[in-house]
Design a protein around this motif. Structure first.
Motif, mmCIF file in Angstrom:
data_model
loop_
_atom_site.group_PDB
_atom_site.id
_atom_site.type_symbol
_atom_site.label_atom_id
_atom_site.label_comp_id
_atom_site.label_asym_id
_atom_site.label_seq_id
_atom_site.Cartn_x
_atom_site.Cartn_y
_atom_site.Cartn_z
ATOM 1 N N ALA A 51 4.502 -4.700 6.587
ATOM 2 C CA ALA A 51 5.249 -3.448 6.449
ATOM 3 C C ALA A 51 5.704 -2.930 7.801
ATOM 4 O O ALA A 51 6.858 -2.484 7.962
ATOM 5 C CB ALA A 51 4.363 -2.406 5.745
ATOM 6 N N ARG A 52 4.834 -2.978 8.779
ATOM 7 C CA ARG A 52 5.191 -2.495 10.113
ATOM 8 C C ARG A 52 6.301 -3.354 10.717
ATOM 9 O O ARG A 52 7.259 -2.832 11.308
ATOM 10 C CB ARG A 52 3.956 -2.525 11.007
ATOM 11 C CG ARG A 52 4.225 -2.060 12.438
ATOM 12 C CD ARG A 52 3.013 -2.315 13.308
ATOM 13 N NE ARG A 52 3.249 -1.942 14.696
ATOM 14 C CZ ARG A 52 2.490 -2.328 15.706
ATOM 15 N NH1 ARG A 52 1.417 -3.085 15.467
ATOM 16 N NH2 ARG A 52 2.781 -1.958 16.935
ATOM 17 N N ARG A 53 6.179 -4.654 10.539
ATOM 18 C CA ARG A 53 7.161 -5.561 11.146
ATOM 19 C C ARG A 53 8.524 -5.435 10.477
ATOM 20 O O ARG A 53 9.561 -5.365 11.150
ATOM 21 C CB ARG A 53 6.654 -6.999 11.038
ATOM 22 C CG ARG A 53 7.633 -8.061 11.524
ATOM 23 C CD ARG A 53 6.921 -9.402 11.719
ATOM 24 N NE ARG A 53 6.183 -9.811 10.536
ATOM 25 C CZ ARG A 53 6.705 -10.491 9.511
ATOM 26 N NH1 ARG A 53 8.005 -10.810 9.543
ATOM 27 N NH2 ARG A 53 5.977 -10.837 8.482
ATOM 28 N N ILE A 54 8.537 -5.393 9.112
ATOM 29 C CA ILE A 54 9.818 -5.392 8.408
ATOM 30 C C ILE A 54 10.549 -4.064 8.582
ATOM 31 O O ILE A 54 11.784 -3.989 8.579
ATOM 32 C CB ILE A 54 9.612 -5.709 6.911
ATOM 33 C CG1 ILE A 54 10.872 -6.388 6.351
ATOM 34 C CG2 ILE A 54 9.267 -4.480 6.105
ATOM 35 C CD1 ILE A 54 11.118 -7.774 6.876
ATOM 36 N N ALA A 55 9.770 -2.966 8.763
ATOM 37 C CA ALA A 55 10.401 -1.633 8.936
ATOM 38 C C ALA A 55 10.624 -1.290 10.391
ATOM 39 O O ALA A 55 11.205 -0.233 10.688
ATOM 40 C CB ALA A 55 9.522 -0.565 8.280
ATOM 41 N N LEU A 159 13.488 0.574 2.022
ATOM 42 C CA LEU A 159 12.529 1.184 1.107
ATOM 43 C C LEU A 159 12.301 0.277 -0.106
ATOM 44 O O LEU A 159 11.178 0.168 -0.626
ATOM 45 C CB LEU A 159 13.047 2.545 0.659
ATOM 46 C CG LEU A 159 12.006 3.428 -0.047
ATOM 47 C CD1 LEU A 159 10.906 3.838 0.933
ATOM 48 C CD2 LEU A 159 12.664 4.653 -0.654
ATOM 49 N N GLY A 160 13.356 -0.425 -0.561
ATOM 50 C CA GLY A 160 13.218 -1.347 -1.693
ATOM 51 C C GLY A 160 12.293 -2.506 -1.371
ATOM 52 O O GLY A 160 11.483 -2.937 -2.208
ATOM 53 N N VAL A 161 12.430 -3.036 -0.137
ATOM 54 C CA VAL A 161 11.544 -4.135 0.269
ATOM 55 C C VAL A 161 10.094 -3.648 0.339
ATOM 56 O O VAL A 161 9.165 -4.341 -0.097
ATOM 57 C CB VAL A 161 11.986 -4.713 1.620
ATOM 58 C CG1 VAL A 161 10.976 -5.742 2.123
ATOM 59 C CG2 VAL A 161 13.371 -5.351 1.505
ATOM 60 N N LEU A 162 9.902 -2.444 0.882
ATOM 61 C CA LEU A 162 8.541 -1.897 0.973
ATOM 62 C C LEU A 162 7.940 -1.671 -0.418
ATOM 63 O O LEU A 162 6.756 -1.933 -0.651
ATOM 64 C CB LEU A 162 8.557 -0.587 1.753
ATOM 65 C CG LEU A 162 8.834 -0.714 3.255
ATOM 66 C CD1 LEU A 162 8.991 0.672 3.877
ATOM 67 C CD2 LEU A 162 7.688 -1.478 3.936
#
Length: 418
Positions: A51-55, A159-162
Motif C-alpha cells: 500500500a505504501r509503495r503503490i500510493a 483508491l480503487g487499487v487500495l
C-alpha cells in the motif's frame, strides 16, 4: 515502474490508465503471497508495504477491529513508525469511522477538515490520509495510507487499487483465522490423545494387576475352602457357608477374567485377523458350553456358515456369549438357531432363540457394560458388551430384535472375506 499496455475498459466504464494497469499487475504476486500467509502479522506486513509503495505515501498502517468497539494498529510501514501497537475506540477517529461504516475516507488536509478538531495532529507527522475498509460488509479492519508535511489526495484509480488490496486482505485474514482455528483444534486433539494414552497406560497396569495379582488370592480362597470341606468334621451349616465362600470365589475369578478380556478389546491394531471358518468357531463355543447345554436341555441348530476374515478366538467368544445368554436367560429348555445370509456385500449372522424374549425398554441397554436384566442371574453383565467390542473391531455392527414372550434374535454383520 514499467508500464504494460493498457487494458480495454468494460462498456460504459471510464478508460483505465497505464498506471492502473501496471498497479493491478503488481497486485497479482501480492495476492499469491497473501494466499500462503499463515499469520496476521505476515498478512499485515505484506499489505502495508504494498500500500505504501503503490500510493507513494510516507506510511501505511494495518488496523484490525478488536472486542467490537476497539481498533488496534497491528503493523505499520514507514521510515519512522508512529502508530504501531496503538489501540483506540472506533468512535474516536477517522479509521474507526471507516470500520463502522464500511465506506472509504479521503482527507486532503487533516488539520483543515470538519471531522477533525484543529491542532489534533502535527503536520510533520500526519497531513493527508486515505482509508479503505477491509471487507465492505461488516468490516474487520482498515488499511490507512498517510502523507506527512504535504497535502495529497489519491486519484480514484489509486483508491480503487487500495480497495482491491483490502478486499484480497479480507480473504487472507479469513484463511489465517481458519488455519489458526484448525491448529488450535489439532493441539487440543493432540493434548486429548496424550491424556487418553496416559489413561490407557494406567488402565493396562490395572488390568494386568487383575490378570495376575488378583487371580492368585482367589485361587487360594477356593483351594483352602475345598480342603476344609474335604477334611470333614464340619457341621452341616459350616459346609453350606463354605460352599457360599467357594461359589463367591468362583464368581470373583470369572469377573476378573471377563473384565480383563473386555479391557483388552480397546485397541483394534492388536487384533490379528485371518481366514476364519465360522462353523469351526461355533463348534468350539458349543464344546465350551457342553455341560451347560446338557444340564439345561438346550438344543442348538445350525445351518452351514461362511468363512470370514476375523480373529478365530474372538469369533468363538462371540458365539459362546450369545449362546450362553440364550440358554441361561430362559426358564425352560431353549432351542437356538444359528444361520447366515449374504446381504449387501457382507454377511448377516443371526443367533435366534425361542425363549422368553426381551422387552422393548430393555433392548436399548442390554449391550451396555455391567447391565443385567435380572440381578439374581449368574453372569458379569459384560457378555454383550464384549460382543459389541468384538464386532466393532471387525468392522461390523450388532443389534437385537425381540418382543417379550416371542424369543430373541441377535444379529451381527461382518465383511465378506477378501
Amino acid at each position: 515502474m514499467s508500464v504494460p499496455p493498457s487494458t480495454s475498459p468494460a462498456e460504459g466504464e471510464a478508460p483505465r490508465s497505464a498506471w492502473y494497469a501496471a498497479a493491478m499487475e503488481q497486485l497479482v504476486p501480492v495476492v499469491e503471497v497473501l494466499s500462503h500467509a499463515r499469520t496476521i502479522d505476515a498478512v499485515a506486513g505484506v499489505v502495508t508495504d504494498f500500500a505504501r509503495r503503490i500510493a507513494e505515501s510516507d506510511g501505511a498502517t494495518f488496523i484490525l477491529r478488536e472486542d467490537g468497539d476497539m481498533g488496534h494498529c497491528v503493523a505499520e510501514s514507514a521510515e519512522t513508525p508512529q502508530f504501531t501497537g496503538r489501540r483506540f475506540p472506533l468512535e474516536s477517529g477517522m479509521t474507526g469511522r471507516v470500520i463502522l461504516s464500511g465506506e472509504p475516507v479521503i482527507i486532503g488536509d487533516i488539520n483543515n477538515h470538519p471531522w477533525v478538531k484543529p491542532g489534533t495532529y502535527d503536520p510533520e507527522v500526519l497531513t493527508s490520509l486515505a482509508i479503505v475498509p477491509i471487507r465492505r460488509t461488516a468490516p474487520i479492519g482498515a488499511v490507512c495510507i498517510y502523507w506527512r508535511g504535504r497535502s495529497h489526495v489519491p486519484t480514484t484509480e489509486a483508491l480503487g487499487v487500495l480497495q482491491a488490496l483490502a478486499d484480497v486482505t479480507s480473504v487472507a485474514w479469513e484463511n489465517v483465522r481458519l488455519v489458526g482455528d484448525l491448529e488450535d483444534k489439532i493441539r487440543r486433539l493432540e493434548s486429548q490423545q496424550a491424556h487418553i494414552n496416559e489413561q490407557r497406560e494406567t488402565l493396562e497396569v490395572f488390568t494386568h494387576a487383575l490378570a495376575h495379582d488378583l487371580r492368585e488370592p482367589v485361587r487360594t480362597v477356593r483351594a483352602f475352602t475345598d480342603m476344609i470341606v474335604e477334611d470333614g468334621g464340619l457341621p452341616e451349616s459350616a459346609v453350606t457357608y463354605f460352599d457360599f465362600v467357594r461359589r463367591g470365589a468362583v464368581r470373583m475369578g470369572m469377573m476378573i477374567d471377563t473384565v480383563y478380556a473386555y479391557t483388552q478389546l480397546h485397541d483394534p491394531s492388536r487384533v490379528r485377523k485371518e481366514a476364519c471358518a465360522m462353523d469351526t468357531a461355533l463348534s468350539a463355543a458349543r464344546e465350551n458350553l457342553h455341560r451347560l447345554i446338557e444340564e439345561s436341555g438346550a438344543t442348538i441348530k445350525c445351518d452351514a456358515l461362511p468363512a470370514v476374515e476375523a480373529n478365530p478366538g474372538q469369533m468363538m467368544q462371540l458365539f459362546q456369549n450369545l449362546l450362553g445368554n440364550a440358554i441361561r436367560h430362559c426358564r425352560r429348555p431353549v432351542t437356538v438357531t444359528v444361520n447366515a445370509l449374504d446381504q449387501d456385500g457382507q454377511w448377516l449372522f443371526r443367533v435366534c432363540d425361542d425363549g422368553d424374549g426381551i422387552s422393548e425398554h430393555d433392548i436399548g441397554r442390554i449391550f451396555q457394560p455391567f447391565k443385567r436384566l435380572n440381578l439374581n442371574e449368574e453372569g458379569t453383565g459384560l457378555g454383550l458388551a464384549i460382543c459389541t467390542k468384538i464386532i466393532g473391531i471387525h468392522g461390523g455392527r450388532i443389534w437385537c430384535e425381540s418382543k417379550e414372550g416371542e424369543g430373541a434374535c441377535f444379529c451381527f454383520t461382518l465383511p465378506r472375506a477378501a
